[in-house]
Enzyme design. Structure first.
Site, short mmCIF file in Angstrom:
data_model
loop_
_atom_site.label_atom_id
_atom_site.label_comp_id
_atom_site.label_asym_id
_atom_site.label_seq_id
_atom_site.Cartn_x
_atom_site.Cartn_y
_atom_site.Cartn_z
N THR A 61 74.85 100.02 1.85
CA THR A 61 74.86 100.69 0.80
C THR A 61 74.68 99.85 -0.30
O THR A 61 74.34 99.97 -1.55
CB THR A 61 75.90 101.68 0.75
OG1 THR A 61 77.25 101.04 1.27
CG2 THR A 61 75.65 102.62 1.87
N PHE A 107 80.28 107.80 -4.03
CA PHE A 107 80.98 107.30 -3.13
C PHE A 107 81.76 108.70 -2.33
O PHE A 107 82.71 108.25 -1.45
CB PHE A 107 82.05 106.13 -3.49
CG PHE A 107 81.51 104.99 -3.87
CD1 PHE A 107 81.03 103.79 -3.04
CD2 PHE A 107 81.34 104.89 -5.07
CE1 PHE A 107 80.55 102.87 -3.63
CE2 PHE A 107 80.91 103.46 -5.80
CZ PHE A 107 80.19 102.47 -4.98
N CYS A 111 84.60 107.14 0.48
CA CYS A 111 84.08 105.78 1.10
C CYS A 111 85.43 104.92 0.93
O CYS A 111 85.95 104.80 -0.35
CB CYS A 111 82.97 105.30 0.14
SG CYS A 111 82.46 103.51 0.63
#
Length: 176
Positions: free
Chosen positions: A15, A144, A151
């Site tokens: 990512t 996120f 995350c």
């Protein structure tokens, strides 16, 4: 019991590399913004420190760099379809009705990140890092994820991207 696995680390790097690609694309397609970012970076270094790796403290002070990356992630969220949760209790949405416990709720990040009410007065389809100078609803920007399951690598990913672009833009210019 530790839930942090090697797949978490690998997906984090994937990512981050995708985000770095988006930032590179924006740099190449917005040369005026790139020049502004390069000037911002140059303000934080002297000629004798150009070859040094930027310190955490220096990068943390670079507000325009932070806004630039946040704006890229607002316009190009990395995982726009993975944020979904299951409600643990009934809740009411005005104009919709009562949503029963156990309902799977998915967040439409694109509509959220391009909502003119949340991201105006500048058109949300226009790249404008300065929009992050304005305090906004904490759930308006969620590239996120959000809440207890967001995350775990968000801070690491942001710092990693900042370090890469400080080193890159101190020396090079990304062209289209």
């Amino acid at each position: 019991h530790n839930n942090f696995s090697s797949s978490t680390v690998i997906s984090g790097y994937e990512t981050t590399s995708t985000a770095l690609s988006y930032v590179s694309y924006v740099l190449a397609t917005h040369p005026d913004e790139q020049l502004k970012l390069q000037h911002h970076i140059d303000e934080h270094f002297t000629s004798h420190s150009d070859e040094q790796m930027p310190s955490y403290d220096t990068v943390a002070q670079m507000d325009y760099l932070d806004m630039f990356i946040r704006e890229v992630l607002r316009m190009y969220p990395i995982a726009p379809i993975v944020i979904n949760r299951q409600s643990t209790e009934d809740f009411h949405i005005k104009g919709v009705g009562t949503i029963p416990a156990g309902t799977c709720i998915a967040v439409d990040i694109y509509n959220l990140h391009f909502d003119a009410e949340l991201w105006g007065p500048v058109d949300p389809h226009t790249f404008c890092p300065e929009r992050f100078e304005t305090k906004r609803h904490p759930m308006a920007w969620i590239p996120f994820g959000a809440g207890p399951r967001n995350c775990v690598g968000m801070r690491f990913a942001m710092m990693e991207m900042k370090l890469v672009f400080v080193r890159l833009l101190k020396t090079f210019t990304v062209v289209d």
